[in-house]
Design an enzyme around this catalytic site. Sequence first.
Site, PDB file in Angstrom:
ATOM      1  N   ARG A  47       1.004  -1.163  -0.183  1.00  0.00           N
ATOM      2  CA  ARG A  47      -0.135  -0.086  -0.045  1.00  0.00           C
ATOM      3  C   ARG A  47       0.955   1.275  -0.062  1.00  0.00           C
ATOM      4  O   ARG A  47       1.868   1.432   0.914  1.00  0.00           O
ATOM      5  CB  ARG A  47      -0.900  -0.042   1.109  1.00  0.00           C
ATOM      6  CG  ARG A  47      -1.370   1.371   1.500  1.00  0.00           C
ATOM      7  CD  ARG A  47      -2.691   1.485   2.425  1.00  0.00           C
ATOM      8  NE  ARG A  47      -3.929   0.967   2.128  1.00  0.00           N
ATOM      9  CZ  ARG A  47      -5.074   0.830   2.932  1.00  0.00           C
ATOM     10  NH1 ARG A  47      -5.109   1.879   3.545  1.00  0.00           N
ATOM     11  NH2 ARG A  47      -5.934   0.385   2.317  1.00  0.00           N
TER      12      ARG A  47
ATOM     13  N   HIS B 258      -7.484   0.709  -5.957  1.00  0.00           N
ATOM     14  CA  HIS B 258      -7.723   0.075  -4.947  1.00  0.00           C
ATOM     15  C   HIS B 258      -8.558  -1.343  -5.134  1.00  0.00           C
ATOM     16  O   HIS B 258      -9.713  -1.532  -4.617  1.00  0.00           O
ATOM     17  CB  HIS B 258      -8.659   0.853  -3.903  1.00  0.00           C
ATOM     18  CG  HIS B 258      -8.587   0.267  -2.621  1.00  0.00           C
ATOM     19  ND1 HIS B 258      -7.873  -0.657  -2.035  1.00  0.00           N
ATOM     20  CD2 HIS B 258      -9.320   0.567  -1.383  1.00  0.00           C
ATOM     21  CE1 HIS B 258      -7.823  -0.972  -0.534  1.00  0.00           C
ATOM     22  NE2 HIS B 258      -8.759  -0.133  -0.206  1.00  0.00           N
TER      23      HIS B 258
ATOM     24  N   GLN C 198     -10.494  -3.643  -2.721  1.00  0.00           N
ATOM     25  CA  GLN C 198     -11.634  -3.043  -2.236  1.00  0.00           C
ATOM     26  C   GLN C 198     -12.845  -3.377  -3.107  1.00  0.00           C
ATOM     27  O   GLN C 198     -14.037  -3.665  -2.589  1.00  0.00           O
ATOM     28  CB  GLN C 198     -11.435  -1.558  -2.079  1.00  0.00           C
ATOM     29  CG  GLN C 198     -12.818  -0.742  -1.655  1.00  0.00           C
ATOM     30  CD  GLN C 198     -13.124  -0.982  -0.311  1.00  0.00           C
ATOM     31  OE1 GLN C 198     -12.150  -0.930   0.810  1.00  0.00           O
ATOM     32  NE2 GLN C 198     -14.336  -1.402   0.223  1.00  0.00           N
TER      33      GLN C 198
ATOM     34  N   ASP D 105     -17.006   8.034  -1.107  1.00  0.00           N
ATOM     35  CA  ASP D 105     -15.834   7.959  -0.480  1.00  0.00           C
ATOM     36  C   ASP D 105     -15.196   9.177   0.324  1.00  0.00           C
ATOM     37  O   ASP D 105     -15.791  10.255   0.044  1.00  0.00           O
ATOM     38  CB  ASP D 105     -14.673   7.639  -1.396  1.00  0.00           C
ATOM     39  CG  ASP D 105     -13.210   7.344  -0.763  1.00  0.00           C
ATOM     40  OD1 ASP D 105     -12.830   7.029   0.259  1.00  0.00           O
ATOM     41  OD2 ASP D 105     -12.231   7.225  -1.462  1.00  0.00           O
TER      42      ASP D 105
ATOM     43  N   CYS E  53     -16.165   2.507   1.182  1.00  0.00           N
ATOM     44  CA  CYS E  53     -15.042   1.535   1.520  1.00  0.00           C
ATOM     45  C   CYS E  53     -14.469   1.799   2.899  1.00  0.00           C
ATOM     46  O   CYS E  53     -13.964   1.023   3.620  1.00  0.00           O
ATOM     47  CB  CYS E  53     -13.893   2.013   0.485  1.00  0.00           C
ATOM     48  SG  CYS E  53     -13.497   3.930   0.663  1.00  0.00           S
TER      49      CYS E  53
ATOM     50  N   ARG F 281     -13.985  -7.500   2.767  1.00  0.00           N
ATOM     51  CA  ARG F 281     -12.658  -7.105   2.643  1.00  0.00           C
ATOM     52  C   ARG F 281     -11.555  -8.483   2.902  1.00  0.00           C
ATOM     53  O   ARG F 281     -10.794  -8.930   2.246  1.00  0.00           O
ATOM     54  CB  ARG F 281     -12.045  -6.046   3.359  1.00  0.00           C
ATOM     55  CG  ARG F 281     -12.705  -4.655   3.045  1.00  0.00           C
ATOM     56  CD  ARG F 281     -12.420  -4.137   1.707  1.00  0.00           C
ATOM     57  NE  ARG F 281     -11.092  -4.437   1.118  1.00  0.00           N
ATOM     58  CZ  ARG F 281     -10.000  -3.528   1.661  1.00  0.00           C
ATOM     59  NH1 ARG F 281     -10.139  -2.424   2.466  1.00  0.00           N
ATOM     60  NH2 ARG F 281      -8.797  -3.755   0.974  1.00  0.00           N
TER      61      ARG F 281
HETATM   62  N1  NVA Z   1      -9.541   7.282  -1.342  1.00  0.00           N
HETATM   63  C1  NVA Z   1      -9.519   6.875   0.159  1.00  0.00           C
HETATM   64  C2  NVA Z   1      -9.791   5.540   0.035  1.00  0.00           C
HETATM   65  C3  NVA Z   1      -9.566   4.818   1.398  1.00  0.00           C
HETATM   66  C4  NVA Z   1      -9.791   3.568   1.656  1.00  0.00           C
HETATM   67  C5  NVA Z   1      -7.984   7.132   0.379  1.00  0.00           C
HETATM   68  O1  NVA Z   1      -7.056   6.895  -0.590  1.00  0.00           O
HETATM   69  O2  NVA Z   1      -7.690   7.619   1.471  1.00  0.00           O
HETATM   70  N1   CP Z   2     -11.217   0.726   2.999  1.00  0.00           N
HETATM   71  C1   CP Z   2      -9.753   0.542   3.334  1.00  0.00           C
HETATM   72  O1   CP Z   2      -9.032   0.298   2.588  1.00  0.00           O
HETATM   73  O2   CP Z   2      -9.752   0.589   4.753  1.00  0.00           O
HETATM   74  P1   CP Z   2      -8.229   0.755   5.515  1.00  0.00           P
HETATM   75  O3   CP Z   2      -7.649   2.215   4.808  1.00  0.00           O
HETATM   76  O4   CP Z   2      -8.659   0.859   6.834  1.00  0.00           O
HETATM   77  O5   CP Z   2      -7.361  -0.270   4.955  1.00  0.00           O
END
Ligand code: NVA
Ligand code: CP
Length: 328
Positions: free
Chosen positions: A106, A133, A136, A229, A270, A315
């Site tokens: 990540r 992502h 997800q 989101d 998400c 998830r």
């Molecule tokens: N768009 C958000 C998704 C989190 C799961 C981010 O990148 O922070």
């Molecule tokens: N939805 C998601 O990816 O959550 P986290 O950032 O907690 O992993």
Amino acid sequence: MNLKGRDFLTLLDYTPQEIEYLLDLAAELKAKKKAGILHDTLRGKNVALIFEKTSTRTRSSFEVAAHDLGMGSTYLDSSASQIGKKESIADTARVLSRMFDGIEYRGYGQEKVEELAKFADVPVWNGLTNEYHPTQILADFLTIREHFGKLKDIRFVYMGDARYNMGNSLMIGCAKLGLHFTACSPAKYFPDDALIEQCREIAKDTGATLSFEEDPLKAVENADVIYTDIWVSMGEPIEAWEERVHDLLPYQVNKKLMDHAGQQCIFMHCLPSYHDHKTQVGKEMGERFGLDAFEVTDEVFESEASVVFKEAENRMHTIKAVMLATLA
Ligand code: NVA
Ligand code: CP
């Protein structure tokens, strides 16, 4: 279906049949878990989990899924490892490949996870980048399939910043599996033209449709799913808040919007979400902008139509399917 040895970097790399296979496998693994049937068939293997951004769901999902499959897992973040500051992605990939059977990553740009995959000899799984992502989307689609019994022809509306990881990946997923996708926001938040074009090509074979709408009431008419989101994603500057709140407040998911969609409509997110003041950021920004909530009201978040916690659970089951399919 044989996905052994494959990376999982974006859904663009997977055929509709392969994505459906992963969803079926996830459903099977979920049923086994619920029935208390052990499925630790990957005993003796180990996975590395690299997080250059924070996480609750993704990290927990990889760790629990790895454990359920009989594997060991090692969490590495940028503050407590050499990654990024003292060691390149290419070198990290070659080191970890000699100790682990798979690597989750990540981080920021998609090019980083691509680089990791290029230099790693083991499967690399994208646990979120700025652009995509993909794990997800598997969880989201499993949740939709459980609720409606199908994916094809579901009317799916994404409200908010549609040009980032969630909007991009949901559009790709909808195109691949034949859903009717609408992104709703001011035009500057629509996904990149090249990606839209690519998805339109995919949609020709799957019966999916893609539309882009600036009027929220028009967008949600007869929607089966309204998805949103957070407006300012991880890694974006704090200065972005002012512009986002100004631009996206008309796209907040509230009761009026859900009612307009109709009784059939479910709410998805998400997570994490700024639906109240019970978080540090939610409170600070809420007070600054004089708002109780941002992308979704607490009323909708807590309503019967909201499936966000089922989605969060899924998830784990879907990430388990990705690891099992690519490792065994
Ligand atoms: N768009 C958000 C998704 C989190 C799961 C981010 O990148 O922070
Ligand atoms: N939805 C998601 O990816 O959550 P986290 O950032 O907690 O992993």
